[in-house]
Every structure is written in structure tokens, then in C-alpha cells.
Design a protein around this motif. Sequence first.
Motif, PDB file in Angstrom:
ATOM      1  N   SER A 223       0.832  -1.203   0.000  1.00 33.78           N
ATOM      2  CA  SER A 223       0.000   0.000   0.000  1.00 33.78           C
ATOM      3  C   SER A 223       0.870   1.258   0.000  1.00 33.78           C
ATOM      4  O   SER A 223       0.599   2.224  -0.730  1.00 33.78           O
ATOM      5  CB  SER A 223      -0.922  -0.017   1.227  1.00 33.78           C
ATOM      6  OG  SER A 223      -1.676   1.168   1.319  1.00 33.78           O
ATOM      7  N   TYR A 224       1.927   1.246   0.806  1.00 34.42           N
ATOM      8  CA  TYR A 224       2.838   2.395   0.883  1.00 34.42           C
ATOM      9  C   TYR A 224       3.531   2.638  -0.462  1.00 34.42           C
ATOM     10  O   TYR A 224       3.609   3.772  -0.947  1.00 34.42           O
ATOM     11  CB  TYR A 224       3.866   2.145   1.975  1.00 34.42           C
ATOM     12  CG  TYR A 224       4.906   3.238   2.133  1.00 34.42           C
ATOM     13  CD1 TYR A 224       4.705   4.287   3.016  1.00 34.42           C
ATOM     14  CD2 TYR A 224       6.090   3.210   1.401  1.00 34.42           C
ATOM     15  CE1 TYR A 224       5.652   5.292   3.166  1.00 34.42           C
ATOM     16  CE2 TYR A 224       7.044   4.209   1.534  1.00 34.42           C
ATOM     17  CZ  TYR A 224       6.814   5.236   2.423  1.00 34.42           C
ATOM     18  OH  TYR A 224       7.753   6.229   2.553  1.00 34.42           O
ATOM     19  N   MET A 225       4.036   1.569  -1.061  1.00 30.21           N
ATOM     20  CA  MET A 225       4.752   1.713  -2.333  1.00 30.21           C
ATOM     21  C   MET A 225       3.831   2.199  -3.439  1.00 30.21           C
ATOM     22  O   MET A 225       4.256   2.956  -4.323  1.00 30.21           O
ATOM     23  CB  MET A 225       5.383   0.369  -2.732  1.00 30.21           C
ATOM     24  CG  MET A 225       6.420  -0.158  -1.772  1.00 30.21           C
ATOM     25  SD  MET A 225       7.864   0.917  -1.603  1.00 30.21           S
ATOM     26  CE  MET A 225       8.860  -0.074  -0.467  1.00 30.21           C
ATOM     27  N   ALA A 226       2.565   1.780  -3.393  1.00 26.42           N
ATOM     28  CA  ALA A 226       1.622   2.219  -4.420  1.00 26.42           C
ATOM     29  C   ALA A 226       1.421   3.723  -4.372  1.00 26.42           C
ATOM     30  O   ALA A 226       1.208   4.365  -5.411  1.00 26.42           O
ATOM     31  CB  ALA A 226       0.289   1.492  -4.236  1.00 26.42           C
ATOM     32  N   GLU A 231      11.096   4.073  -5.067  1.00 26.54           N
ATOM     33  CA  GLU A 231      12.329   4.856  -5.118  1.00 26.54           C
ATOM     34  C   GLU A 231      12.565   5.641  -3.829  1.00 26.54           C
ATOM     35  O   GLU A 231      13.716   5.798  -3.393  1.00 26.54           O
ATOM     36  CB  GLU A 231      12.287   5.822  -6.300  1.00 26.54           C
ATOM     37  CG  GLU A 231      12.294   5.150  -7.665  1.00 26.54           C
ATOM     38  CD  GLU A 231      10.926   4.591  -8.050  1.00 26.54           C
ATOM     39  OE1 GLU A 231       9.927   4.912  -7.347  1.00 26.54           O
ATOM     40  OE2 GLU A 231      10.852   3.831  -9.015  1.00 26.54           O
ATOM     41  N   GLN A 232      11.486   6.123  -3.192  1.00 26.26           N
ATOM     42  CA  GLN A 232      11.656   6.942  -2.000  1.00 26.26           C
ATOM     43  C   GLN A 232      12.350   6.165  -0.889  1.00 26.26           C
ATOM     44  O   GLN A 232      13.309   6.663  -0.281  1.00 26.26           O
ATOM     45  CB  GLN A 232      10.307   7.460  -1.507  1.00 26.26           C
ATOM     46  CG  GLN A 232      10.435   8.380  -0.291  1.00 26.26           C
ATOM     47  CD  GLN A 232       9.090   8.769   0.288  1.00 26.26           C
ATOM     48  OE1 GLN A 232       8.307   7.909   0.685  1.00 26.26           O
ATOM     49  NE2 GLN A 232       8.819  10.064   0.343  1.00 26.26           N
ATOM     50  N   PHE A 233      11.880   4.946  -0.622  1.00 29.05           N
ATOM     51  CA  PHE A 233      12.520   4.160   0.428  1.00 29.05           C
ATOM     52  C   PHE A 233      13.967   3.840   0.066  1.00 29.05           C
ATOM     53  O   PHE A 233      14.872   3.944   0.904  1.00 29.05           O
ATOM     54  CB  PHE A 233      11.765   2.855   0.674  1.00 29.05           C
ATOM     55  CG  PHE A 233      12.490   1.924   1.613  1.00 29.05           C
ATOM     56  CD1 PHE A 233      12.530   2.182   2.969  1.00 29.05           C
ATOM     57  CD2 PHE A 233      13.160   0.808   1.124  1.00 29.05           C
ATOM     58  CE1 PHE A 233      13.214   1.345   3.841  1.00 29.05           C
ATOM     59  CE2 PHE A 233      13.852  -0.033   1.986  1.00 29.05           C
ATOM     60  CZ  PHE A 233      13.877   0.231   3.345  1.00 29.05           C
ATOM     61  N   GLY A 234      14.206   3.455  -1.170  1.00 26.81           N
ATOM     62  CA  GLY A 234      15.573   3.129  -1.577  1.00 26.81           C
ATOM     63  C   GLY A 234      16.521   4.301  -1.427  1.00 26.81           C
ATOM     64  O   GLY A 234      17.661   4.138  -0.972  1.00 26.81           O
ATOM     65  N   ILE A 277      20.130  -2.484  -2.218  1.00 29.98           N
ATOM     66  CA  ILE A 277      20.289  -1.306  -1.370  1.00 29.98           C
ATOM     67  C   ILE A 277      21.687  -1.199  -0.768  1.00 29.98           C
ATOM     68  O   ILE A 277      22.318  -0.139  -0.809  1.00 29.98           O
ATOM     69  CB  ILE A 277      19.228  -1.318  -0.245  1.00 29.98           C
ATOM     70  CG1 ILE A 277      17.823  -1.255  -0.867  1.00 29.98           C
ATOM     71  CG2 ILE A 277      19.434  -0.147   0.713  1.00 29.98           C
ATOM     72  CD1 ILE A 277      16.699  -1.391   0.128  1.00 29.98           C
ATOM     73  N   TYR A 278      22.186  -2.301  -0.200  1.00 30.20           N
ATOM     74  CA  TYR A 278      23.470  -2.233   0.499  1.00 30.20           C
ATOM     75  C   TYR A 278      24.676  -2.260  -0.447  1.00 30.20           C
ATOM     76  O   TYR A 278      25.622  -1.483  -0.292  1.00 30.20           O
ATOM     77  CB  TYR A 278      23.586  -3.377   1.504  1.00 30.20           C
ATOM     78  CG  TYR A 278      22.807  -3.160   2.776  1.00 30.20           C
ATOM     79  CD1 TYR A 278      23.420  -2.662   3.917  1.00 30.20           C
ATOM     80  CD2 TYR A 278      21.449  -3.438   2.835  1.00 30.20           C
ATOM     81  CE1 TYR A 278      22.705  -2.448   5.086  1.00 30.20           C
ATOM     82  CE2 TYR A 278      20.717  -3.228   3.997  1.00 30.20           C
ATOM     83  CZ  TYR A 278      21.347  -2.739   5.120  1.00 30.20           C
ATOM     84  OH  TYR A 278      20.629  -2.526   6.275  1.00 30.20           O
ATOM     85  N   ALA A 279      24.654  -3.176  -1.412  1.00 35.34           N
ATOM     86  CA  ALA A 279      25.832  -3.374  -2.258  1.00 35.34           C
ATOM     87  C   ALA A 279      26.275  -2.107  -2.986  1.00 35.34           C
ATOM     88  O   ALA A 279      27.479  -1.801  -3.006  1.00 35.34           O
ATOM     89  CB  ALA A 279      25.574  -4.509  -3.249  1.00 35.34           C
ATOM     90  N   PRO A 280      25.370  -1.329  -3.588  1.00 34.46           N
ATOM     91  CA  PRO A 280      25.832  -0.110  -4.282  1.00 34.46           C
ATOM     92  C   PRO A 280      26.507   0.895  -3.353  1.00 34.46           C
ATOM     93  O   PRO A 280      27.474   1.554  -3.753  1.00 34.46           O
ATOM     94  CB  PRO A 280      24.538   0.463  -4.879  1.00 34.46           C
ATOM     95  CG  PRO A 280      23.612  -0.705  -5.004  1.00 34.46           C
ATOM     96  CD  PRO A 280      23.921  -1.568  -3.822  1.00 34.46           C
ATOM     97  N   VAL A 281      26.011   1.015  -2.129  1.00 32.45           N
ATOM     98  CA  VAL A 281      26.624   1.936  -1.173  1.00 32.45           C
ATOM     99  C   VAL A 281      28.028   1.469  -0.819  1.00 32.45           C
ATOM    100  O   VAL A 281      28.988   2.256  -0.787  1.00 32.45           O
ATOM    101  CB  VAL A 281      25.762   2.076   0.092  1.00 32.45           C
ATOM    102  CG1 VAL A 281      26.456   2.975   1.118  1.00 32.45           C
ATOM    103  CG2 VAL A 281      24.385   2.632  -0.254  1.00 32.45           C
ATOM    104  N   LEU A 282      28.165   0.183  -0.542  1.00 33.90           N
ATOM    105  CA  LEU A 282      29.464  -0.348  -0.142  1.00 33.90           C
ATOM    106  C   LEU A 282      30.492  -0.201  -1.257  1.00 33.90           C
ATOM    107  O   LEU A 282      31.656   0.123  -0.999  1.00 33.90           O
ATOM    108  CB  LEU A 282      29.318  -1.817   0.255  1.00 33.90           C
ATOM    109  CG  LEU A 282      28.369  -2.120   1.419  1.00 33.90           C
ATOM    110  CD1 LEU A 282      28.374  -3.596   1.728  1.00 33.90           C
ATOM    111  CD2 LEU A 282      28.745  -1.314   2.647  1.00 33.90           C
ATOM    112  N   GLU A 283      30.071  -0.450  -2.477  1.00 32.23           N
ATOM    113  CA  GLU A 283      30.988  -0.323  -3.601  1.00 32.23           C
ATOM    114  C   GLU A 283      31.496   1.107  -3.749  1.00 32.23           C
ATOM    115  O   GLU A 283      32.619   1.330  -4.216  1.00 32.23           O
ATOM    116  CB  GLU A 283      30.289  -0.767  -4.887  1.00 32.23           C
ATOM    117  CG  GLU A 283      30.008  -2.262  -4.940  1.00 32.23           C
ATOM    118  CD  GLU A 283      29.140  -2.645  -6.120  1.00 32.23           C
ATOM    119  OE1 GLU A 283      28.791  -1.738  -6.925  1.00 32.23           O
ATOM    120  OE2 GLU A 283      28.800  -3.829  -6.243  1.00 32.23           O
ATOM    121  N   ASP A 284      30.693   2.052  -3.299  1.00 26.91           N
ATOM    122  CA  ASP A 284      31.039   3.452  -3.473  1.00 26.91           C
ATOM    123  C   ASP A 284      31.915   4.007  -2.349  1.00 26.91           C
ATOM    124  O   ASP A 284      32.770   4.862  -2.592  1.00 26.91           O
ATOM    125  CB  ASP A 284      29.756   4.276  -3.584  1.00 26.91           C
ATOM    126  CG  ASP A 284      30.022   5.734  -3.906  1.00 26.91           C
ATOM    127  OD1 ASP A 284      30.827   5.998  -4.822  1.00 26.91           O
ATOM    128  OD2 ASP A 284      29.425   6.602  -3.241  1.00 26.91           O
TER     129      ASP A 284
END
Length: 347
Positions: A223-226, A231-234, A277-284
Motif C-alpha cells: 500500500s505504501y509503495m503504491a 524509489e523513496q525508500f531506496g 540497497i546495500y551493495a551499491p553503497v558499499l561499492e562506493d
Amino acid sequence: MKFANDLRIKTATSWFPPDHETVEDAIAAGKLDQSDADKIGVTRLPVSTRLSAPEMAVAAARDAISRAGWHPSKVGLVLHTWIYHQGHDMWSPPHFVANEVGTPEALAYGVYQGCNGAALSLHLAAMHLASDPGLGGALITTGDRFEPPGFRRWSCDYGLGYGDAGTAVLLHRADGEPDDFALVSLATTTAGELELMLRHGDDFSPAPLAHNEYISLRRPKKSYMAEHGKEQFGEIASRMIRRVIVDSVHDAGLELDDPRIKYIVLPRIGVAPLDAIYAPVLEDVLKAEALRFHADTGHLGCGDFLANLADLRDHALLQPGDVALVIGGGAAWTWTCAVVQVPAAGV
């Protein structure tokens, strides 16, 4: 937050029940399909058929005290944290844990902070030790048993399978005896606006399970995502994860590329949210190797953080002076990152 140089994690332990349910059994039983199984990325989940959640916490705590070689009287503070039913209503599981491990006079209270409860309990215990010179040691425990009819461990949430376990950590001031880790720093950040994600579309109810016959985190999230989009949560989660990593490392007096930082241990959530969510941050932001210990346990609720400390000690190649990060998060919503270091002998 930077901690005193003498703050030590004496030991960390996990207690898992001997029984389990494999992903193949769950698919055959119609509890999930192959697509969901791939997103969770586990081989099996531990299932307690005998012990309650707080009894598993007691088992882990007893193991910790025994491993430390402590008399229970050294423990003056007991913090217990959980996310699901503890076996009784209107009851205090922290006092049960304290009494069962032989510390009935210890200050005991519960910390309820979703799946990040153990990390916040570690922070609270450190603050108690800093402010009370007479406190010998603190015990932190977690315990959860995700049993039907109120909980469906394979399908309650997107990308998570929930495993049963108890975990424990002993925190104290250095005394020259061996310790698993020095607790160097810890950073926490909050996105309180995301609390809506776990109740979106539902009115406030007069009793548990009034909205559904079992707990479903998928329904309010959908319901929230709809309304707000994925994108907001991510975007918020990525920003918060980056912040706690950077802040904890800087609080520890380190740089992000310090070669002493060997590992970062990730929460025991599914491969899909970890990759997204986690992997892109860690790579950066970080060069350290990311460790995932979830394959045989799934998500342990707030037990992830302490179980990861135990597995970091037992399964990572760390030498005295080496540093690791342990990151956790919980709805709705906080993220925490702790910097720990393997102490030299006698230090």
C-alpha cells in the motif's frame, strides 16, 4: 559515538535450535515459490519446536557467561530485545532472562527498536558502563520464535525468511583478560517518516492481529509503495546506510580506505534487498570485503547483529589490530554501524 578505549565485547554467542525447514520443503508445501526463494537466498531456516523465544535467549546467555568464564554475579545489567511474541502477554521477558542466568538482582529491561534492537542495546549498555563505575558487566540478549498461526516465516515480508534463534553479548571494561573485540565506535541514524510503511492503509486497531489473521508486512508495504513509490525508500535507506558507515569510521578516528578495515558484516536479510540497497553503497564508500552470514539462518530479527559478531569472530580471518564494521537496520527505521577491533593480548 566514540567509546572509551577500554570498552570490550567479552564474547558473543548464538544459540540455534537443532530443527530446521529447508527451502525445498517450503516450496513443496506451497509456502513460497521459486522466485521468492531466489530473492531470499537461503538454504534453510532454523525452527524451534521446543524452546520459546526467551528460553533461546537464556541458552545463548548461559553459553556466553560460560565462554567468558564469568560468575553470573559480574552481570549487573541485562538488556533483552525482540520483535515477536515472547510466550506470554503483559509479561517481562528481560526479568525472566536475568533470573534464569543467575542474576536476579541485575537491572533488567527491554529494548524495543525493531530489528535494530540489539545494536541500540549495545549502545545503551556502553552508556551504562560509562556512567556507572560500579557496573561490572552487561548482558545483551535477543530471542525470537517465528511460529504460526500468527507468523508465516517464509512469506511475512518481501525478500526475507525468518529463522528462530537466541543470541547474547557480554560487554565490560578491559581487565587484561582475552576479549573478542574492542568496541571502538557506533553510529546510528533514524528516518522516522518511514514508520508509515508498516501501517499504511490500516487504521489503528484495538487488539493484535485485528487487521489480519497473521502478521503481514507485505500488505502495508504494498500500500505504501503504491502511493509513494519504491524509489523513496531506496533513496532514504541508501543515504542512511552511507551515513552510519562514514560516521562510525570517522568517529573511530579512521579513514574509509584504512587497510586495517578488513570486513563489513551485513544484516541477515535476503539477497535481493542486500544487492539492491546495500551493495551499491558499499561499492562506493568502502574497500572492505562484505560478509553475509544469512544462508543457513535467514533473518533473525534483532538477533542478526549479535549473531554476526559471533560469526565474525569464528569465520573471518582477523588478526590483532584488524578492524571490522558490523551494520544493522530495523523498521521503522534506524540503521546502526559499529566499529570493532581485535585487541592485542593483554590490552
